[in-house]
Design an enzyme around this catalytic site. Structure first.
Site, short mmCIF file in Angstrom:
data_model
loop_
_atom_site.label_atom_id
_atom_site.label_comp_id
_atom_site.label_asym_id
_atom_site.label_seq_id
_atom_site.Cartn_x
_atom_site.Cartn_y
_atom_site.Cartn_z
N LYS A 76 -6.93 3.13 -3.58
CA LYS A 76 -6.22 1.88 -3.88
C LYS A 76 -6.82 1.23 -5.12
O LYS A 76 -8.05 1.24 -5.28
CB LYS A 76 -6.32 0.95 -2.67
CG LYS A 76 -5.51 -0.32 -2.79
CD LYS A 76 -5.62 -1.14 -1.49
CE LYS A 76 -4.81 -2.40 -1.54
NZ LYS A 76 -4.88 -3.16 -0.27
N SER A 151 -0.57 -4.37 1.87
CA SER A 151 -0.60 -4.21 0.44
C SER A 151 -0.99 -2.81 -0.03
O SER A 151 -0.79 -2.50 -1.21
CB SER A 151 -1.58 -5.23 -0.15
OG SER A 151 -2.89 -4.98 0.33
N SER A 175 -3.37 -4.66 5.81
CA SER A 175 -2.92 -3.87 4.66
C SER A 175 -3.18 -2.37 4.71
O SER A 175 -2.66 -1.63 3.88
CB SER A 175 -3.52 -4.42 3.38
OG SER A 175 -2.78 -5.53 2.97
N1 GLN Z 1 -0.07 -8.86 4.33
C1 GLN Z 1 -1.24 -9.65 4.45
C2 GLN Z 1 -1.32 -10.64 3.31
O1 GLN Z 1 -0.40 -10.69 2.59
C3 GLN Z 1 -2.45 -8.77 4.51
C4 GLN Z 1 -2.93 -8.35 3.19
C5 GLN Z 1 -4.12 -7.46 3.29
O2 GLN Z 1 -4.51 -7.01 4.36
N2 GLN Z 1 -4.71 -7.23 2.14
O3 GLN Z 1 -2.26 -11.34 3.15
#
Ligand code: GLN
Length: 515
Positions: A76, A151, A175
């Site tokens: 990532k 994400s 994420s």
């Molecule tokens: N979807 C969650 C957010 O928008 C989690 C994001 C993540 O785990 N980086 O914060």
């Protein structure tokens, strides 16, 4: 979909049926074929990956194979690999390259992993659909009209589409698990402190954790074996012994105490997703597991608590992007030299002029300093306005508000208290059961653009995942088939007590092996 595993590749390498170079080449071919459409990668390191593969092959020929020789990994784009770009999906870091390796990268490289590229993600890992990336959305390989989740959407899509064996993601509120569920792969969010965060670009430091994603539970366990453990570069990494996670994959579930938390099966959960999870639980029960309903009463505050704490921490972590030291800088004439340094010099000159009683010089310097201050403010403002996207700005504003004088107690401190209650819910649950089973997400993947106009709708997608981050416990998402209506993947989430990854992997393996 053809979903290659490292375990297969490892066997083929041991039998001399393939080489690391051949493995890398075939992934590169697939990337050429598929990634224009999927947009899973922000960088592909063709030469680096091939050269490393050749080196590993020469080592193998000399009888020096490494445990992960031939594992082709995507990373990532918020995890640092020295010399590679680390954009975090943001214009702010678009042209920035890492100066050092994240600790997980060092460990993986030593073990023989090959890095094929960096994967697209929501900007600074903020999002649930991969639509907030500066580099455009990633598409779900199962149906490109649909989101891959976020994400770590690029990582999940790359694994699912067979563009690599496995990938690293980061999980602050879901994420790793949510995109794994949406793309039909296995994804683990380790216990907070199990895996070093050194070299992971910070979003919300008390919640962030790096996690592996792959096409089998076995591969995830293999990766965890390498990346888990204390690290002197991360004071929050835990001095807890690392077991052999692949040894845990016994297929056994006899006598296992499974808890089904009522609050994860209520309103808002898609009926078919509920049924699919229930069916898997029934299979585990048939195989000797003991299933009981339990309650995690503070679950309903999970989203509110997460979005207060995560944004508060983000507003502080992202203050460093000011256009001075690194990253994007707004194009202003005044930025030719370091404004900050110039101001320091002027201030000391001003002090001298004051001591000497040189009033004219004092007035002149004060006027100049005012002007410099305005230029500096304009630089910060324009840099941050132009460099960050809308979602990141929304989070910085929310977080700054929650931390500001007069609101700190009302929001931030209160959220910290609720966080403790959520953690206690889990501690209590794990006195009665070994593992919790829930859906990973309330619905199957949604279409691109479906939720972009409504941030709250988007945030609600994290309802089953954020609590694990708040409590610091591990969570594993495993694929359990496709939704009857749209044919898209559905994930089941296993939650365990702190440092109980081995048990989650054991149960996850039992579930995926029986499908
Ligand atoms: N979807 C969650 C957010 O928008 C989690 C994001 C993540 O785990 N980086 O914060």
């Amino acid at each position: 979909m053809d979903q290659p595993t490292f375990a297969q590749a490892h066997r083929a390498l041991e039998a001399d049926e393939t080489s690391c170079e051949e493995l890398v080449s075939s992934f590169l071919d697939r990337i050429d074929e598929k990634d224009d459409e999927l947009n899973a990668f922000t960088t592909v390191d063709r030469d680096g990956a091939l050269n490393h593969a050749r080196y590993l092959d020469s080592q193998r020929e000399r009888g020096n194979p490494r445990p992960l020789s031939g594992l082709v990994l995507a990373v990532k784009d918020n995890i640092c690999i020295r010399g590679y770009p680390v954009s975090c999906g943001s214009k702010m870091l678009k042209d920035f390259s890492s100066l050092y390796d994240a600790s997980v990268i060092e460990r993986l490289r030593d073990a023989g992993a090959i890095f094929i590229g960096k994967t697209n993600c929501d900007e600074f890992a903020m999002g649930s659909s991969n639509e907030t990336s500066h580099f455009g959305p990633v598409r779900n390989p199962h149906d490109t009209d649909y989101v891959p989740g976020g994400s770590s959407g690029g990582s999940a899509a790359a694994v699912a589409a067979g563009l690599c064996h496995a990938a690293l993601g980061s999980d602050t509120g879901g994420s790793v698990r949510q995109p794994s569920a949406f793309c039909g792969v296995v994804g683990l969010k380790p216990t907070y402190g199990r895996v070093s965060r050194s070299g992971l670009v910070a979003f919300a430091s008390s919640l962030d954790v790096i996690g592996p994603m792959a096409n089998s539970v076995e591969d995830v366990a293999t990766l965890l074996n390498v990346i888990a453990g204390e690290d002197p570069n991360d004071s929050t990494s835990a001095p807890v012994e690392v077991p052999d996670y692949t040894d845990a994959l016994t297929g056994e579930v006899e006598g296992l105490r499974i808890g089904l938390p009522d609050e994860y099966f209520t309103e808002g959960l898609d009926e078919d997703v509920r049924q699919m999870v229930r069916d898997r639980v029934a299979t585990l029960e048939d195989r000797g597991a003991d299933v009981q309903r339990i309650s995690l009463p503070h679950t309903e505050y999970g989203i509110a608590t997460y979005y207060l704490l995560a944004t508060a921490e983000a507003s502080s972590n992202l203050a460093r992007y000011d256009g001075i030291r690194y990253g994007y800088r707004a194009d202003l004439k005044e930025t030719k030299e370091s404004l900050r340094e110039r101001r320091e010099e002027m201030k000391s000159e001003l002090a001298t002029a004051r001591t000497k009683g040189d009033d004219d010089r004092v007035a002149e310097l004060e006027a100049q300093l005012d002007e410099e201050q305005r230029a500096l403010d304009a630089l910060y403002t324009r840099t941050r306005s132009e460099g960050f996207g809308d979602e990141v700005k929304r989070r910085i504003m929310l977080g700054t508000y929650a931390l500001s004088a007069g609101y700190y107690d009302k929001y931030y401190e209160k959220a910290q208290r609720v966080r403790t209650l959520i953690r206690h819910d889990f501690d209590q649950a794990f006195e009665d059961v070994d593992v919790l089973v829930t859906p990973t997400t309330p619905t199957p993947p949604f279409q691109l653009g479906e939720k972009t106009d409504d941030p709250l709708e988007m945030y609600l997608n994290d309802i089953y995942t954020v609590t694990a981050n708040l409590a610091g416990i591990p969570g594993l998402s495993v694929p359990i088939g496709v939704h009857p209506e749209d044919g898209l993947p559905v994930g089941l989430q296993l939650l365990g007590a702190h440092f109980d990854e081995a048990l989650l992997l054991q149960v996850g393996d039992a579930i995926t092996q029986s499908s």
